[in-house]
Enzyme design. Structure first.
Site, PDB file in Angstrom:
ATOM      1  N   ARG A  68       0.819  -1.218   0.000  1.00 22.71           N
ATOM      2  CA  ARG A  68       0.000   0.000   0.000  1.00 22.71           C
ATOM      3  C   ARG A  68       0.849   1.264   0.000  1.00 22.71           C
ATOM      4  O   ARG A  68       0.390   2.313  -0.439  1.00 22.71           O
ATOM      5  CB  ARG A  68      -0.984  -0.021   1.163  1.00 22.71           C
ATOM      6  N   GLU A 105       5.692  -8.213  12.781  1.00 14.58           N
ATOM      7  CA  GLU A 105       4.759  -8.635  13.820  1.00 14.58           C
ATOM      8  C   GLU A 105       4.399 -10.112  13.732  1.00 14.58           C
ATOM      9  O   GLU A 105       4.303 -10.797  14.733  1.00 14.58           O
ATOM     10  CB  GLU A 105       3.502  -7.768  13.719  1.00 14.58           C
TER      11      GLU A 105
END
Length: 177
Positions: A68, A105
């Site tokens: 993105r 993460e």
């Protein structure tokens, strides 16, 4: 580089288009969906102009982090009148010049950049979000490995409470959620 001022009312409108999807992509996660912002031409222009304006310095090229970040980097580069260089996931470039491995993460990843990012270039590094900071930090490291200089780092939104600011304190965010 041309810097266009952003209108506070237009920025507030762009922010209002970011919606929250609860329990996506997994239970307990509040996903910030930028799709409505992307679909609104005025909001996209406002965000692109604001990302360029908040950089506060001149730059030669905009680098966007997959995926993105490409969208906002391309729009910002158009506003600034510069080129855009994508920082891609491993195996997506036909001729990668540099790469960096990093922890994120939910696992491990690798970013690569093409030889179009040249030593000495001044780079505005952009992504859509600052969460834990791992991906953005890897992007900055990749730019440095190519011999270029990260002169400013920007994101559309920063997610509070995920400690990304500790890893990337120089990041300028348009919104904090």
């Amino acid at each position: 580089m041309t810097t266009l001022p952003s209108n506070t009312e237009h920025i507030a409108y762009a922010r209002s288009l970011i919606r929250t999807i609860e329990n996506y992509p997994q239970q307990g996660v509040s996903f910030r969906d930028i799709t409505p912002l992307l679909a609104d031409g005025q909001a996209m222009r406002t965000v692109a102009e604001a990302l360029v304006s908040q950089a506060g310095t001149s730059f030669d090229v905009v680098a966007g982090v997959e995926a993105r970040g490409f969208i906002f980097a391309g729009a910002a580069a158009t506003v600034a009148g510069t080129g855009m260089i994508p920082l891609r996931k491993q195996g997506k470039l036909p001729k990668p010049a540099h790469q960096v491995s990093f922890e994120k993460e939910y696992g491990h990843d690798v970013l690569e950049v093409s030889p179009e990012l040249e030593a000495g270039m001044r780079v505005l590094l952009l992504d859509d979000i600052l969460a834990t900071g791992g991906t953005l930090k890897a992007g900055a490291e990749l730019v440095k490995r190519a011999g270029a200089d990260v002169v400013s780092v920007g994101v559309v939104m920063e997610l509070q409470g995920l400690e990304g600011r500790a890893m990337m304190p120089q990041t300028k965010a348009l919104f904090s959620l």
